[in-house]
Scaffold this motif. Structure first.
Motif, PDB file in Angstrom:
ATOM      1  N   ILE A  58      -2.107  12.276  -1.588  1.00 51.86           N
ATOM      2  CA  ILE A  58      -1.018  11.290  -1.611  1.00 51.86           C
ATOM      3  C   ILE A  58      -1.487   9.955  -1.053  1.00 51.86           C
ATOM      4  CG2 ILE A  58       1.202  10.709  -0.571  1.00 51.86           C
ATOM      5  CD1 ILE A  58       2.048  13.565  -0.916  1.00 51.86           C
ATOM      6  N   ALA A  59      -2.264   9.990   0.029  1.00 51.45           N
ATOM      7  CA  ALA A  59      -2.778   8.740   0.599  1.00 51.45           C
ATOM      8  C   ALA A  59      -3.678   8.022  -0.397  1.00 51.45           C
ATOM      9  CB  ALA A  59      -3.531   9.035   1.894  1.00 51.45           C
ATOM     10  N   VAL A  60      -4.514   8.771  -1.104  1.00 54.17           N
ATOM     11  CA  VAL A  60      -5.390   8.162  -2.112  1.00 54.17           C
ATOM     12  C   VAL A  60      -4.568   7.594  -3.262  1.00 54.17           C
ATOM     13  CG1 VAL A  60      -7.211   8.630  -3.786  1.00 54.17           C
ATOM     14  CG2 VAL A  60      -7.349   9.618  -1.490  1.00 54.17           C
ATOM     15  N   LEU A  61      -3.540   8.331  -3.691  1.00 53.40           N
ATOM     16  CA  LEU A  61      -2.701   7.856  -4.791  1.00 53.40           C
ATOM     17  C   LEU A  61      -1.975   6.573  -4.424  1.00 53.40           C
ATOM     18  CD1 LEU A  61      -1.289   8.228  -7.542  1.00 53.40           C
ATOM     19  CD2 LEU A  61       0.418   9.626  -6.345  1.00 53.40           C
ATOM     20  N   VAL A  62      -1.365   6.539  -3.244  1.00 56.87           N
ATOM     21  CA  VAL A  62      -0.626   5.344  -2.821  1.00 56.87           C
ATOM     22  C   VAL A  62      -1.572   4.152  -2.696  1.00 56.87           C
ATOM     23  CG1 VAL A  62       0.724   4.329  -0.952  1.00 56.87           C
ATOM     24  CG2 VAL A  62       1.180   6.678  -1.678  1.00 56.87           C
ATOM     25  N   THR A  63      -2.756   4.387  -2.140  1.00 55.31           N
ATOM     26  CA  THR A  63      -3.730   3.301  -2.010  1.00 55.31           C
ATOM     27  C   THR A  63      -4.179   2.792  -3.372  1.00 55.31           C
ATOM     28  OG1 THR A  63      -4.519   4.261   0.070  1.00 55.31           O
ATOM     29  CG2 THR A  63      -5.927   2.638  -1.001  1.00 55.31           C
ATOM     30  N   ALA A  64      -4.441   3.710  -4.314  1.00 52.50           N
ATOM     31  CA  ALA A  64      -4.893   3.308  -5.644  1.00 52.50           C
ATOM     32  C   ALA A  64      -3.808   2.528  -6.386  1.00 52.50           C
ATOM     33  CB  ALA A  64      -5.307   4.535  -6.440  1.00 52.50           C
ATOM     34  N   VAL A  65      -2.561   2.996  -6.319  1.00 51.78           N
ATOM     35  CA  VAL A  65      -1.471   2.298  -7.004  1.00 51.78           C
ATOM     36  C   VAL A  65      -1.253   0.915  -6.382  1.00 51.78           C
ATOM     37  CG1 VAL A  65       1.005   2.332  -7.477  1.00 51.78           C
ATOM     38  CG2 VAL A  65      -0.346   4.412  -7.767  1.00 51.78           C
ATOM     39  N   THR A  66      -1.326   0.831  -5.066  1.00 50.40           N
ATOM     40  CA  THR A  66      -1.144  -0.460  -4.399  1.00 50.40           C
ATOM     41  C   THR A  66      -2.265  -1.425  -4.755  1.00 50.40           C
ATOM     42  OG1 THR A  66      -0.101   0.732  -2.559  1.00 50.40           O
ATOM     43  CG2 THR A  66      -0.697  -1.555  -2.185  1.00 50.40           C
ATOM     44  N   GLU A  67      -3.495  -0.915  -4.797  1.00 48.97           N
ATOM     45  CA  GLU A  67      -4.625  -1.758  -5.192  1.00 48.97           C
ATOM     46  C   GLU A  67      -4.447  -2.260  -6.627  1.00 48.97           C
ATOM     47  OE1 GLU A  67      -7.166  -2.900  -3.595  1.00 48.97           O
ATOM     48  OE2 GLU A  67      -7.697  -1.602  -1.920  1.00 48.97           O
ATOM     49  N   ILE A  93      -1.092  -8.521  -9.941  1.00 47.53           N
ATOM     50  CA  ILE A  93      -0.382  -9.710  -9.473  1.00 47.53           C
ATOM     51  C   ILE A  93      -1.332 -10.893  -9.299  1.00 47.53           C
ATOM     52  CG2 ILE A  93       0.941 -10.673  -7.546  1.00 47.53           C
ATOM     53  CD1 ILE A  93       2.210  -7.952  -7.160  1.00 47.53           C
ATOM     54  N   ARG A  94      -2.554 -10.603  -8.847  1.00 46.54           N
ATOM     55  CA  ARG A  94      -3.492 -11.689  -8.560  1.00 46.54           C
ATOM     56  C   ARG A  94      -4.278 -12.138  -9.782  1.00 46.54           C
ATOM     57  NH1 ARG A  94      -4.792 -12.226  -2.956  1.00 46.54           N
ATOM     58  NH2 ARG A  94      -6.863 -12.978  -3.544  1.00 46.54           N
ATOM     59  N   MET A  95      -4.542 -11.250 -10.728  1.00 44.12           N
ATOM     60  CA  MET A  95      -5.423 -11.581 -11.836  1.00 44.12           C
ATOM     61  C   MET A  95      -4.676 -11.855 -13.143  1.00 44.12           C
ATOM     62  SD  MET A  95      -8.267 -11.527 -10.271  1.00 44.12           S
ATOM     63  CE  MET A  95      -9.371 -11.725 -11.667  1.00 44.12           C
ATOM     64  N   LEU A  96      -3.531 -11.231 -13.348  1.00 41.07           N
ATOM     65  CA  LEU A  96      -2.785 -11.414 -14.591  1.00 41.07           C
ATOM     66  C   LEU A  96      -1.753 -12.522 -14.433  1.00 41.07           C
ATOM     67  CD1 LEU A  96      -2.235  -7.666 -15.612  1.00 41.07           C
ATOM     68  CD2 LEU A  96      -4.035  -9.240 -16.358  1.00 41.07           C
ATOM     69  N   PRO A  97      -1.158 -12.995 -15.534  1.00 41.63           N
ATOM     70  CA  PRO A  97      -0.113 -14.030 -15.420  1.00 41.63           C
ATOM     71  C   PRO A  97       0.986 -13.593 -14.448  1.00 41.63           C
ATOM     72  CG  PRO A  97      -0.743 -13.726 -17.700  1.00 41.63           C
ATOM     73  CD  PRO A  97      -1.460 -12.661 -16.936  1.00 41.63           C
ATOM     74  N   ALA A 145       7.980  -8.278 -11.680  1.00 41.15           N
ATOM     75  CA  ALA A 145       8.932  -7.178 -11.804  1.00 41.15           C
ATOM     76  C   ALA A 145       8.402  -6.113 -12.759  1.00 41.15           C
ATOM     77  CB  ALA A 145      10.279  -7.706 -12.281  1.00 41.15           C
ATOM     78  N   LEU A 146       7.763  -6.533 -13.839  1.00 45.61           N
ATOM     79  CA  LEU A 146       7.176  -5.591 -14.788  1.00 45.61           C
ATOM     80  C   LEU A 146       6.084  -4.751 -14.121  1.00 45.61           C
ATOM     81  CD1 LEU A 146       6.787  -4.546 -17.699  1.00 45.61           C
ATOM     82  CD2 LEU A 146       5.201  -6.455 -18.052  1.00 45.61           C
ATOM     83  N   TYR A 147       5.187  -5.397 -13.372  1.00 45.14           N
ATOM     84  CA  TYR A 147       4.131  -4.665 -12.674  1.00 45.14           C
ATOM     85  C   TYR A 147       4.726  -3.705 -11.648  1.00 45.14           C
ATOM     86  CZ  TYR A 147       1.565  -8.715 -14.493  1.00 45.14           C
ATOM     87  OH  TYR A 147       1.070  -9.701 -15.302  1.00 45.14           O
ATOM     88  N   LEU A 148       5.744  -4.150 -10.942  1.00 49.04           N
ATOM     89  CA  LEU A 148       6.331  -3.342  -9.871  1.00 49.04           C
ATOM     90  C   LEU A 148       7.023  -2.095 -10.421  1.00 49.04           C
ATOM     91  CD1 LEU A 148       6.932  -3.077  -6.869  1.00 49.04           C
ATOM     92  CD2 LEU A 148       8.974  -4.455  -7.211  1.00 49.04           C
ATOM     93  N   PHE A 149       7.820  -2.251 -11.465  1.00 49.73           N
ATOM     94  CA  PHE A 149       8.502  -1.088 -12.043  1.00 49.73           C
ATOM     95  C   PHE A 149       7.504  -0.087 -12.622  1.00 49.73           C
ATOM     96  CE2 PHE A 149      12.289  -4.026 -12.581  1.00 49.73           C
ATOM     97  CZ  PHE A 149      13.002  -3.425 -11.570  1.00 49.73           C
ATOM     98  N   THR A 150       6.443  -0.585 -13.221  1.00 51.42           N
ATOM     99  CA  THR A 150       5.408   0.311 -13.738  1.00 51.42           C
ATOM    100  C   THR A 150       4.741   1.090 -12.611  1.00 51.42           C
ATOM    101  OG1 THR A 150       5.005  -1.233 -15.559  1.00 51.42           O
ATOM    102  CG2 THR A 150       3.320   0.424 -15.127  1.00 51.42           C
ATOM    103  N   ALA A 151       4.428   0.409 -11.519  1.00 54.74           N
ATOM    104  CA  ALA A 151       3.787   1.066 -10.379  1.00 54.74           C
ATOM    105  C   ALA A 151       4.705   2.112  -9.750  1.00 54.74           C
ATOM    106  CB  ALA A 151       3.382   0.022  -9.350  1.00 54.74           C
TER     107      ALA A 151
END
Length: 245
Positions: free
Chosen positions: A155-164, A170-174, A181-187
């Motif tokens: 679970i710790a690895v999953l949460v870290t991977a999804v957050t990364e 958020i930083r690289m895409l438009p 909101a689109l990125y957040l709902f997908t995550a």
């Protein structure tokens, strides 16, 4: 009608001094410099007021100093609990939970007050590592590490991977309100599915979707709506105008 501030005797409107105690009569709207000179016993002719002429300024606390203070408090808490556990309350290794929490708190504090130039990806990776260390310390209190290897670590690895991944998008895409909101709902949808799969496999060695399927469905519907708004310029502008962003 006015009264003397020293003895309280009633004064005439034209009085410049109290007839009883000779206290100067001051008009708050007209601070006569000569009156203040007379009160202070000065005859230099320089205007003086009863208020400080220089403005003081408190030195601002630097973020690094604040980080040193918090680090000292966290370190002292960990060491104190360890000593108490070793010398007084030695029935169980309860201090490991406190020490692990202190390590986790200190790691979370690094990019905020200690080293603000730390990369966001590295900061999230350190947070995940600190969470793993904290969970591993708890295995000494539970007497078993099975839950750590079977559930806590994945679970710790999953949460870290999804957050990364979310941070990368958020930083690289438009980036705008709608795209974030689109990125957040997908995550959120992917995270919920992963959590249920891991928990189900750990408890019953069965892979099945129940509550996470509902969350994933809602996230997919919201994602489709957001994609539609992003692909239609007039619709996108209308949503932005109505939501004021």
């Amino acid at each position: 009608m006015s009264y003397c501030v020293n003895c309280g005797v009633e004064l005439d409107a034209s009085s410049r001094e109290c007839p009883l105690c000779n206290t100067p009569v001051l008009n708050p709207k007209e601070l006569n410099s000569q009156v203040w000179q007379k009160m202070a016993g000065h005859n230099t002719g320089e205007a003086r007021t009863p208020f400080p002429e220089e403005k003081g300024q408190v030195e601002t606390v630097k973020r690094k100093d604040f980080g040193v203070l918090l680090s000292t408090v966290i370190l002292a808490s960990a060491i104190t609990c360890g000593i108490l556990n070793f010398l007084v309350f030695a029935d169980s290794a309860w201090s490991l939970a406190v020490i692990g929490a202190c390590v986790l708190l200190w790691v979370l504090m690094i990019p905020v007050v200690i080293y603000t130039k730390l990369s966001a990806y590295l900061a999230l990776l350190l947070d995940g590592a600190a969470a793993v260390i904290y969970l591993y310390m708890l295995t000494f209190l539970t007497g078993s590490s099975r839950w750590f290897w079977g559930l806590g670590l994945p679970i710790a690895v999953l949460v870290t991977a999804v957050t990364e991944a979310l941070t990368l998008c958020i930083r690289m895409l438009p980036r705008s309100f709608l795209t974030v909101a689109l990125y957040l709902f997908t995550a959120v949808g992917l995270l919920c599915v992963g959590l249920e799969l891991m928990i189900g496999y750990y408890l019953a060695e069965k892979i099945a979707l129940r509550w996470s399927a509902v969350v994933l469905t809602v996230c997919v519907i919201l994602d489709m709506a957001l994609i539609t708004m992003l692909s239609r310029r007039r619709l996108r502008n209308e949503v932005r105008r109505r939501l004021h962003f």
